[in-house]
Design an enzyme around this catalytic site. Structure first.
Site, PDB file in Angstrom:
ATOM      1  N   HIS A  86       0.879  -1.158   0.215  1.00  0.00           N
ATOM      2  CA  HIS A  86      -0.006   0.109   0.036  1.00  0.00           C
ATOM      3  C   HIS A  86       0.876   1.378   0.094  1.00  0.00           C
ATOM      4  O   HIS A  86       2.082   1.312   0.510  1.00  0.00           O
ATOM      5  CB  HIS A  86      -1.098   0.016   1.327  1.00  0.00           C
ATOM      6  CG  HIS A  86      -2.066   1.026   1.033  1.00  0.00           C
ATOM      7  ND1 HIS A  86      -1.772   2.603   1.646  1.00  0.00           N
ATOM      8  CD2 HIS A  86      -3.169   1.118   0.656  1.00  0.00           C
ATOM      9  CE1 HIS A  86      -2.659   3.038   1.382  1.00  0.00           C
ATOM     10  NE2 HIS A  86      -3.865   2.305   0.676  1.00  0.00           N
ATOM     11  N   GLU A 162      -4.094   2.488  -7.575  1.00  0.00           N
ATOM     12  CA  GLU A 162      -4.382   3.205  -6.570  1.00  0.00           C
ATOM     13  C   GLU A 162      -3.425   4.449  -6.890  1.00  0.00           C
ATOM     14  O   GLU A 162      -2.208   4.608  -6.408  1.00  0.00           O
ATOM     15  CB  GLU A 162      -4.163   3.040  -5.133  1.00  0.00           C
ATOM     16  CG  GLU A 162      -5.125   2.026  -4.567  1.00  0.00           C
ATOM     17  CD  GLU A 162      -5.292   2.116  -3.274  1.00  0.00           C
ATOM     18  OE1 GLU A 162      -6.516   2.256  -2.722  1.00  0.00           O
ATOM     19  OE2 GLU A 162      -4.394   1.900  -2.449  1.00  0.00           O
TER      20      GLU A 162
HETATM   21  P1  PGA Z   1      -9.470   6.494   0.162  1.00  0.00           P
HETATM   22  O1  PGA Z   1      -8.177   5.322   0.344  1.00  0.00           O
HETATM   23  O2  PGA Z   1     -10.529   5.529  -0.407  1.00  0.00           O
HETATM   24  O3  PGA Z   1      -9.574   7.057   1.657  1.00  0.00           O
HETATM   25  O4  PGA Z   1      -8.895   7.462  -0.925  1.00  0.00           O
HETATM   26  C1  PGA Z   1      -8.153   4.223  -0.654  1.00  0.00           C
HETATM   27  C2  PGA Z   1      -6.766   3.464  -0.086  1.00  0.00           C
HETATM   28  O5  PGA Z   1      -6.098   4.016   0.299  1.00  0.00           O
HETATM   29  O6  PGA Z   1      -6.708   2.150  -0.066  1.00  0.00           O
END
Ligand code: PGA
Length: 249
Positions: A86, A162
């Site tokens: 992550h 992401e």
């Molecule tokens: P968020 O986070 O939905 O608060 O943008 C997503 C993540 O970091 O997995």
């Protein structure tokens, strides 16, 4: 392909009773709940339909590693999925691609399904999609280096795209850009790792308002939801939007 919603609670909530309450409202099929380590056991006992996920897993089974949680221990606790790489771990804790590579191998060996998180910072994305693709390709190549021997399959390796600039900012990616990057990731996984039909999720400021604009497309197999997964109404709505898509195909 069924849509998958993964709730990443990060370092929330503070109380176990709140964790259990949130687990109950999120307990649906095709959903993975990733609470903080300290609540894995109690949330695991609460869930009937959703699967349990860990927010990380170390690369050793056991030994002198202070503060870590081993993939084998997690598996025995009832964990099915592990988020690996992550962006908050990559940036705040300086987790490198080499560390992530070791974690993926160990998690797969322990029988966990891996959700590998990749994504570019804004200074890359502002140069355009080709720059973002090349950044993500490099991450995937490093994170999955030599991984064939760990036998990843489309069932146990999921990629969460992401973009870092979209996480927790309220500024989600444009769905047509996510589609393009998702296709790129799927092609790369198929060509280099013979991983056909691997799931690619989107993550970054997903809410009940924009969820459909992502999960309605076949190229986007679900979502990794942070902030919105902490609000009962929000996560319930996001899950039901994803479930409707499952019914449509
Ligand atoms: P968020 O986070 O939905 O608060 O943008 C997503 C993540 O970091 O997995």
């Amino acid at each position: 392909m069924k849509k998958l919603i993964v709730a990443n609670w990060k370092l929330n909530p503070l109380r176990e009773t709140d964790a259990i309450r949130l687990a109950r409202v999120s307990d649906r099929d095709h959903t993975v709940i990733c609470p903080p380590f300290v609540f894995l056991e109690s949330v695991g006992k609460t869930l009937r339909r959703a699967k349990l996920g860990a927010q990380d897993a170390f690369w050793k089974e056991s030994g002198p590693y202070t503060g870590e949680a081993s993939p084998v221990q997690l598996k025995r606790l009832g964990v099915s999925y592990a988020l690996i790489g992550h962006s908050s771990r990559r940036t705040e804790l300086r987790e490198t691609d080499a560390m992530i590579n070791k974690k993926i191998r160990a998690a797969l060996r322990a029988g966990l399904k891996v959700i590998l998180c990749v994504g570019e910072p804004w200074n890359v994305r502002r140069k355009g999609l080709p720059a973002a693709k090349s950044f993500v390709r490099t991450q995937l190549q490093k994170d999955l280096a030599g991984i064939r021997t760990a036998k990843p399959t489309a069932r146990n390796l999921i990629v969460a795209y992401e973009p870092i600039w979209a996480i927790g900012t309220g500024r989600a990616d444009a769905p047509h850009d996510t589609i393009e990057i998702s296709k790129f990731i799927k092609n790369l996984l198929a060509a280099r790792y013979s991983l056909r039909a691997a799931k690619v999720l989107y993550g970054g400021s997903m809410t009940s308002r924009n969820a459909k604009s992502f999960v309605q497309y076949k190229e986007i197999d679900g979502a990794l939801v942070g902030g919105a997964s902490l609000k009962a109404e929000e996560i319930r709505t996001i899950i039901s939007i994803a479930t409707q898509q499952n019914g449509n195909r």
